[in-house]
Design an enzyme around this catalytic site. Sequence first.
Site, PDB file in Angstrom:
ATOM      1  N   LYS A  47       0.862  -1.188   0.000  1.00 58.56           N
ATOM      2  CA  LYS A  47       0.000   0.000   0.000  1.00 58.56           C
ATOM      3  C   LYS A  47       0.892   1.229   0.000  1.00 58.56           C
ATOM      4  O   LYS A  47       1.846   1.318   0.786  1.00 58.56           O
ATOM      5  CB  LYS A  47      -0.879   0.002   1.256  1.00 58.56           C
ATOM      6  CG  LYS A  47      -1.669   1.292   1.508  1.00 58.56           C
ATOM      7  CD  LYS A  47      -2.898   1.392   0.645  1.00 58.56           C
ATOM      8  CE  LYS A  47      -3.644   2.725   0.811  1.00 58.56           C
ATOM      9  NZ  LYS A  47      -4.381   2.844   2.070  1.00 58.56           N
TER      10      LYS A  47
ATOM     11  N   HIS B 177      -3.250   4.794  -2.722  1.00 58.29           N
ATOM     12  CA  HIS B 177      -4.149   5.893  -2.333  1.00 58.29           C
ATOM     13  C   HIS B 177      -3.811   7.101  -3.209  1.00 58.29           C
ATOM     14  O   HIS B 177      -2.687   7.607  -3.151  1.00 58.29           O
ATOM     15  CB  HIS B 177      -3.927   6.188  -0.845  1.00 58.29           C
ATOM     16  CG  HIS B 177      -4.469   7.505  -0.378  1.00 58.29           C
ATOM     17  ND1 HIS B 177      -5.506   7.606   0.520  1.00 58.29           N
ATOM     18  CD2 HIS B 177      -4.104   8.772  -0.671  1.00 58.29           C
ATOM     19  CE1 HIS B 177      -5.763   8.886   0.745  1.00 58.29           C
ATOM     20  NE2 HIS B 177      -4.927   9.616   0.042  1.00 58.29           N
TER      21      HIS B 177
ATOM     22  N   ASP C 266     -13.214   1.710   2.948  1.00 59.31           N
ATOM     23  CA  ASP C 266     -12.301   2.515   3.765  1.00 59.31           C
ATOM     24  C   ASP C 266     -12.782   2.560   5.215  1.00 59.31           C
ATOM     25  O   ASP C 266     -12.551   3.534   5.930  1.00 59.31           O
ATOM     26  CB  ASP C 266     -12.152   3.936   3.202  1.00 59.31           C
ATOM     27  CG  ASP C 266     -10.806   4.563   3.561  1.00 59.31           C
ATOM     28  OD1 ASP C 266      -9.935   3.851   4.092  1.00 59.31           O
ATOM     29  OD2 ASP C 266     -10.634   5.776   3.340  1.00 59.31           O
TER      30      ASP C 266
END
Length: 407
Positions: free
Chosen positions: A188, A230, A319
Amino acid sequence: MTIIRVGTLIDGTGAPPVRDAVVTFENGRIEAVTTGPSGGRSGAGEVIDAPGLTLLPGLIDCHDHLASHGYEMAKRWGLDEPRSTSHLRTAAVARTILESGYTAVRDAGGLDAGFRVAMNDGLIVGPRLVLSLAIISPTGGLGDRVSPSGHVAPESGDPCLPPSVADGIDAIRTTVRTMVRAGADQIKCATTGGASSRAGHGPRDCEYTLEELKVLVEESHALGRRVMCHALGGPGLRVAIEAGVDSIEHGCYLDEDRELIPMMVEKGIFFVPTLLVYEYHRESPAPHVRERAHALRAHHRDSVARALEAGVKIVAGTDAGGHGHPNNAAELPLLVAAGLSPMQALQAATSRAAECLGLQGEIGTIEKGKWADLVLVEGDPLRDISILTDARRIKRVIKGGATVIAR
Ligand SMILES: [Zn+2]
């Protein structure tokens, strides 16, 4: 061997519903999918008769934070309760998510690999986990934990969640390798701020150069790990797509640069809009968060509609975590409101989601050879997708052939 006879089967592939279906499974895996009263072998084994119910593949959330329990700084930094209490809280969340029909979750940061060990050892129950451990970003970026007064978060000292601030290509390579060593299934990272990031670092503010992110992607792929990034808007969003990440998380301002969506289609990049979190941010007590959430709303919907039309693979993610742990299926009516058909929304949380996780050979559809991850629902989710958010209608959840809950 177990046989389930159901009124309606929606197999997750996008094929039309099948009436009077029979699904047989043994040793946790689906053996056969047939139809009609004579379907399934007679003889030994459990028979579950559910003529009034609809059978779906277990649902999948591609963006959750199981170990997060609030946006307040004390919660984010783990100051408000002992770590053991927080871990047990997370275990309770994992159970609730599984019982709500979600049999797999990709964690987008905060959950350490020990939870998977605990699950495999039967200490706790929860969905199958795809872990990213921590968000890789540069100094000043999304994962850099500094308070508005300039204090730096106490070092976690937790080797299961390695430090994730990395500047420059050498540090990025090392950090990716460290995440993998600590058990990350995917990497991530963040290339922009977000709605809830600190004031002064917003959704269009860039983190990482193209050179840096290319190295992050290259190193992750070399180690067999996909990259979930993100990225909300501005140059950081372009950097992520140009560098070839595997999924764009949030992607609120994809509509602002007309070249981006075609690039996502060409590169096969998944889009995880996480519409639910912005519903929450629009009511945030922090004015800068509220303002950002309002400003991005129309763009976000437009981005989803354009991506859908262009053929981008859209998958469901909530989320959840910072905004508490609402029912994960609450994302699905929002996807429908943004333009997906109920069938497309179901695929976004089943077959498409499994593809995004790289588990399309194992889960996501009701087909021979897949894990028997199944949900029995009362009602027709193609008529009203929101029924999936109603726990009373989730009549049975099965993970790997084992009944988790039956109501
Ligand atoms: Zn997130």
